[in-house]
Write a protein that holds these residues in place. Structure first.
Motif, PDB file in Angstrom:
ATOM      1  N   UNK A 136       0.841  -1.201   0.000  1.00 15.62           N
ATOM      2  CA  UNK A 136       0.000   0.000   0.000  1.00 15.62           C
ATOM      3  C   UNK A 136       0.873   1.246   0.000  1.00 15.62           C
ATOM      4  N   UNK A 137       0.324   2.314  -0.569  1.00 17.61           N
ATOM      5  CA  UNK A 137       1.071   3.564  -0.657  1.00 17.61           C
ATOM      6  C   UNK A 137       2.382   3.403  -1.383  1.00 17.61           C
ATOM      7  N   UNK A 138       2.347   2.701  -2.530  1.00 22.29           N
ATOM      8  CA  UNK A 138       3.602   2.334  -3.189  1.00 22.29           C
ATOM      9  C   UNK A 138       3.900   3.146  -4.438  1.00 22.29           C
ATOM     10  N   UNK A 139       3.267   4.297  -4.590  1.00 20.21           N
ATOM     11  CA  UNK A 139       3.556   5.135  -5.753  1.00 20.21           C
ATOM     12  C   UNK A 139       4.804   5.990  -5.558  1.00 20.21           C
ATOM     13  N   UNK A 140       5.296   6.084  -4.307  1.00 17.35           N
ATOM     14  CA  UNK A 140       6.452   6.948  -4.045  1.00 17.35           C
ATOM     15  C   UNK A 140       7.111   6.521  -2.737  1.00 17.35           C
ATOM     16  N   UNK A 141       8.243   7.128  -2.458  1.00 13.58           N
ATOM     17  CA  UNK A 141       8.892   6.990  -1.165  1.00 13.58           C
ATOM     18  C   UNK A 141       9.209   5.561  -0.769  1.00 13.58           C
ATOM     19  N   UNK A 146       2.404  -5.580   2.568  1.00 12.37           N
ATOM     20  CA  UNK A 146       3.158  -4.534   3.260  1.00 12.37           C
ATOM     21  C   UNK A 146       2.231  -3.342   3.430  1.00 12.37           C
ATOM     22  N   UNK A 147       1.873  -3.065   4.676  1.00 14.10           N
ATOM     23  CA  UNK A 147       1.002  -1.930   4.987  1.00 14.10           C
ATOM     24  C   UNK A 147       1.871  -0.696   5.209  1.00 14.10           C
ATOM     25  N   UNK A 148       2.034   0.067   4.153  1.00 18.32           N
ATOM     26  CA  UNK A 148       2.920   1.229   4.167  1.00 18.32           C
ATOM     27  C   UNK A 148       2.164   2.550   4.090  1.00 18.32           C
ATOM     28  N   UNK A 149       0.914   2.552   3.637  1.00 20.54           N
ATOM     29  CA  UNK A 149       0.169   3.798   3.452  1.00 20.54           C
ATOM     30  C   UNK A 149       0.126   4.603   4.751  1.00 20.54           C
ATOM     31  N   UNK A 150       0.396   5.894   4.629  1.00 19.62           N
ATOM     32  CA  UNK A 150       0.366   6.736   5.822  1.00 19.62           C
ATOM     33  C   UNK A 150       0.434   8.207   5.464  1.00 19.62           C
ATOM     34  N   UNK A 151       0.017   9.029   6.406  1.00 18.97           N
ATOM     35  CA  UNK A 151       0.104  10.482   6.252  1.00 18.97           C
ATOM     36  C   UNK A 151       0.665  11.082   7.535  1.00 18.97           C
ATOM     37  N   UNK A 152       1.210  12.281   7.419  1.00 21.34           N
ATOM     38  CA  UNK A 152       1.810  12.981   8.555  1.00 21.34           C
ATOM     39  C   UNK A 152       1.320  14.423   8.548  1.00 21.34           C
ATOM     40  N   UNK A 153       1.451  15.064   9.682  1.00 24.72           N
ATOM     41  CA  UNK A 153       1.043  16.467   9.810  1.00 24.72           C
ATOM     42  C   UNK A 153       1.743  17.040  11.029  1.00 24.72           C
ATOM     43  N   UNK A 154       2.295  18.239  10.903  1.00 19.79           N
ATOM     44  CA  UNK A 154       2.984  18.885  12.013  1.00 19.79           C
ATOM     45  C   UNK A 154       2.077  19.958  12.612  1.00 19.79           C
ATOM     46  N   UNK A 155       1.475  19.654  13.739  1.00 22.77           N
ATOM     47  CA  UNK A 155       0.572  20.584  14.405  1.00 22.77           C
ATOM     48  C   UNK A 155       0.708  20.404  15.912  1.00 22.77           C
ATOM     49  N   UNK A 156       0.866  21.502  16.631  1.00 26.20           N
ATOM     50  CA  UNK A 156       0.908  21.466  18.087  1.00 26.20           C
ATOM     51  C   UNK A 156      -0.464  21.042  18.616  1.00 26.20           C
ATOM     52  N   UNK A 157      -0.471  20.278  19.697  1.00 28.70           N
ATOM     53  CA  UNK A 157      -1.715  19.695  20.211  1.00 28.70           C
ATOM     54  C   UNK A 157      -2.805  20.746  20.435  1.00 28.70           C
ATOM     55  N   UNK A 158      -2.449  21.893  20.972  1.00 31.13           N
ATOM     56  CA  UNK A 158      -3.455  22.916  21.257  1.00 31.13           C
ATOM     57  C   UNK A 158      -4.147  23.411  19.991  1.00 31.13           C
ATOM     58  N   UNK A 159      -3.486  23.259  18.850  1.00 29.53           N
ATOM     59  CA  UNK A 159      -4.051  23.718  17.579  1.00 29.53           C
ATOM     60  C   UNK A 159      -4.586  22.581  16.730  1.00 29.53           C
ATOM     61  N   UNK A 160      -4.553  21.381  17.255  1.00 30.17           N
ATOM     62  CA  UNK A 160      -4.904  20.207  16.464  1.00 30.17           C
ATOM     63  C   UNK A 160      -6.411  20.000  16.416  1.00 30.17           C
ATOM     64  N   UNK A 161      -6.942  19.985  15.208  1.00 27.27           N
ATOM     65  CA  UNK A 161      -8.369  19.722  15.005  1.00 27.27           C
ATOM     66  C   UNK A 161      -8.632  18.236  15.241  1.00 27.27           C
ATOM     67  N   UNK A 162      -9.616  17.898  16.065  1.00 23.10           N
ATOM     68  CA  UNK A 162      -9.919  16.475  16.287  1.00 23.10           C
ATOM     69  C   UNK A 162     -10.178  15.710  14.997  1.00 23.10           C
ATOM     70  N   UNK A 163     -10.711  16.379  13.991  1.00 23.50           N
ATOM     71  CA  UNK A 163     -10.943  15.700  12.711  1.00 23.50           C
ATOM     72  C   UNK A 163      -9.625  15.301  12.055  1.00 23.50           C
ATOM     73  N   UNK A 164      -8.589  16.138  12.218  1.00 23.83           N
ATOM     74  CA  UNK A 164      -7.280  15.800  11.666  1.00 23.83           C
ATOM     75  C   UNK A 164      -6.649  14.644  12.443  1.00 23.83           C
TER      76      UNK A 164
END
Length: 242
Positions: free
Chosen positions: A7-12, A84-102
């Motif tokens: 999964x997520x095998x188009x890059x990286x 191989x379960x490789x699919x994933x996303x990342x995001x840099x956000x401080x907890x106080x600013x983190x939207x629960x949906x994110x």
């Protein structure tokens, strides 16, 4: 030929794993969510290595899409031998600013997708004669945490727990392991400033970033290591020794 779904095998990291499996004689289902052109390029490289490839666009955080990915691969290759379960996303956000949906979205993509694909593939893996395996790609942050990536680190920690639980659940028929990469040079690290990179490199005893090929090597090892299950292979240049 034995086959693998990556999964997520188009890059990286996923791309490197897919190409390593092809070089080792495996047919590969190349999965992407948004990068169709890149996925097709990876599939062409798999075919250039002499193996069959199928490209499947699917957001594997959706159970139906994960099932479609596995069903397509099984129909194309006559079964599924490794995942191989490789699919994933990342995001840099401080907890106080983190939207629960994110927070929920990161958990959904990084954890639920692995569960979804694993569940969809299980009957094929149990029927495989190729020492079937599942490898989940986690992160060093599952061990050490992260100040502005709490949802990412939490998801990768959950993935390690899922790995151990599935290893017990599926034994002795299917082995389940994880890889916890450290700092790897991919497009996810390309936006680091020189100062950030210098700070990161200072914390890595070998003094350099890893390469996607290092993670592909780890995935190939775990695929073939028939007496290893429920383990996490830490590939981080000594940054976190355990």
């Amino acid at each position: 030929m034995p086959s693998a779904v990556v999964t997520g095998s188009s890059r990286g990291l996923g791309r490197a794993i897919a190409l390593r499996f092809a070089a080792d004689g495996y047919d590969v289902a190349v999965n992407y969510h948004t990068s169709e052109a890149a996925a097709n390029e990876v599939a062409d490289e798999v075919r250039d290595a002499g193996q069959s490839a199928v490209v499947v666009g699917a957001d594997v955080s959706d159970p139906a899409a994960a099932q479609r990915l596995v069903d397509t691969a099984a129909a194309e290759f006559g079964g599924v031998d490794h995942v191989v379960n490789n699919a994933g996303i990342d995001q840099h956000v401080y907890t106080a600013d983190l939207d629960p949906a994110d927070f929920d979205r990161v958990m959904d993509v990084n954890v639920n997708s692995a569960f979804n694909v694993t569940k969809a593939a299980l009957q094929h893996l149990e029927a495989s004669a190729d020492e079937p395996s599942i490898t989940n790609v986690s992160s060093i942050l599952a061990h050490v945490g992260a100040p502005i990536e709490v949802h990412y680190a939490s998801s990768k920690g959950a993935l390690l727990s899922l790995t151990r639980s599935h290893a017990r659940d599926f034994a002795p028929d299917v082995r389940v392991n994880a890889i916890a990469p450290g700092h790897i040079e991919t497009d996810m690290t390309s936006d680091r400033s020189p100062e950030e990179k210098a700070e990161e490199l200072e914390a890595i005893p070998v003094g350099e970033y890893g390469e996607p090929a290092d993670i592909a090597d780890a995935a190939a090892y775990l695929r073939d290591a028939t007496f290893v299950t429920g383990e996490t292979l830490n590939v981080n240049g000594g940054e976190d020794m355990r």
